[in-house]
Design an enzyme around this catalytic site. Sequence first.
Site, PDB file in Angstrom:
ATOM      1  N   ARG A 107       0.799  -1.218   0.000  1.00 22.09           N
ATOM      2  CA  ARG A 107       0.000   0.000   0.000  1.00 22.09           C
ATOM      3  C   ARG A 107       0.837   1.276   0.000  1.00 22.09           C
ATOM      4  NH1 ARG A 107      -3.624  -3.730   2.287  1.00 22.09           N
ATOM      5  NH2 ARG A 107      -1.686  -4.679   2.888  1.00 22.09           N
ATOM      6  N   THR A 108       1.774   1.370   0.932  1.00 21.45           N
ATOM      7  CA  THR A 108       2.470   2.638   1.122  1.00 21.45           C
ATOM      8  C   THR A 108       3.304   2.998  -0.113  1.00 21.45           C
ATOM      9  OG1 THR A 108       2.535   2.149   3.483  1.00 21.45           O
ATOM     10  CG2 THR A 108       3.969   3.911   2.708  1.00 21.45           C
TER      11      THR A 108
ATOM     12  N   ARG B 216      11.370   3.814   3.566  1.00 20.09           N
ATOM     13  CA  ARG B 216      10.911   2.790   4.517  1.00 20.09           C
ATOM     14  C   ARG B 216      12.107   1.926   4.853  1.00 20.09           C
ATOM     15  NH1 ARG B 216       5.659  -0.983   4.687  1.00 20.09           N
ATOM     16  NH2 ARG B 216       4.879   1.040   5.356  1.00 20.09           N
TER      17      ARG B 216
ATOM     18  N   LYS C 283      24.812  -5.917  -2.064  1.00 15.17           N
ATOM     19  CA  LYS C 283      26.275  -6.061  -2.106  1.00 15.17           C
ATOM     20  C   LYS C 283      26.903  -5.398  -0.879  1.00 15.17           C
ATOM     21  CE  LYS C 283      26.298  -5.716  -7.151  1.00 15.17           C
ATOM     22  NZ  LYS C 283      26.593  -4.778  -8.257  1.00 15.17           N
TER      23      LYS C 283
ATOM     24  N   HIS D  30       5.257   6.145  11.499  1.00 12.59           N
ATOM     25  CA  HIS D  30       4.710   6.044  10.148  1.00 12.59           C
ATOM     26  C   HIS D  30       3.733   7.217   9.968  1.00 12.59           C
ATOM     27  CE1 HIS D  30       3.371   4.453   6.449  1.00 12.59           C
ATOM     28  NE2 HIS D  30       2.959   3.251   6.802  1.00 12.59           N
TER      29      HIS D  30
END
Length: 305
Positions: free
Chosen positions: A56-57, A106, A84, A134
């Site tokens: 969703r976000t 995020r 890496k 959030h």
Amino acid sequence: MNIRHLLSASDLDRRDATAVLDTATEMAAMAGREVKKLPTLRGKTVVNLFYEDSTRTRISFEAAAKRLSADVINFSAKGSSVSKGESLKDTALTLQAMGADAVVIRHPASGAPHRLAHWIDGTVLNAGDGTHEHPTQALLDAYTMRSRHGRIEGLKVAIVGDVLHSRVARSNVHLLHTLGAHVTLVAPPTLIPVGVTGWPADVGYDLDAVLPGVDVVMMLRVQRERMTDSFFPSEREYARRYGLDADRVRALPSHAIVMHPGPMNRGMEIAPEVADSARSTIVEQVANGVSVRMAVLYLMLGGVK
Ligand code: NCD
């Protein structure tokens, strides 16, 4: 709006938060039109930097930036040089060199967006950091409450479930307090954070005692991926004491709404028939997320004071 980054819901005072919600209302009106695009962010670059899974976000921020005509670069840690061993700082310097005007991040580590904000010149938007915050989720939740109830001031909101691991709960507690709502956190004692006494919220352990007095009940996902211990005896036991099923919904006042940020564990914290009922705002929350993120990008990058 005079803030450069949105790292925490407490970066917003009541005026700023209300400006976001009001602007989101205008953005939502535009979503009904045939041409859903505004030229506001033409020439600006928004990077979505996702180190943790998201449906969703990520889609919501991408849709929001595109509807404002920004150039959008999606970066997910899987398949990048992060695998890496590249550090967040080196990734940040790369984004800086590419001229990112905003970075939506995020990250599984609480505090990563704060670090990033030291390394780049652009705006940093926290799209969820570990168990910390959030803020745009809290804004879209507040928007949903306001559109269903007509106000936020004075609302009684219960936030129920895995509060310990929930950045959604933390951001909601701050923002709802700023906007004058009253929050009660309900969870088993093992899923309440230690520092909760400093939060502007009440704490309860008995869901059935709280439900008859609320305007909003927000269910939280049980975040098994963040659980290192066993926090409750069994899923069945959890659902029996803290799950929102049809019987418990009958105990709610008739005007009360049921929210969940998604993704849901259907049958655990919320019964399928409750999630899909007319009282549930779950799908509406997703739609509102795009309008709210458009408003945030517009106010923070569009140069509107
Ligand atoms: C939440 C998140 O990622 O913090 N989901 C979301 O953004 N819609 C909640 C969760 O993962 O349970």
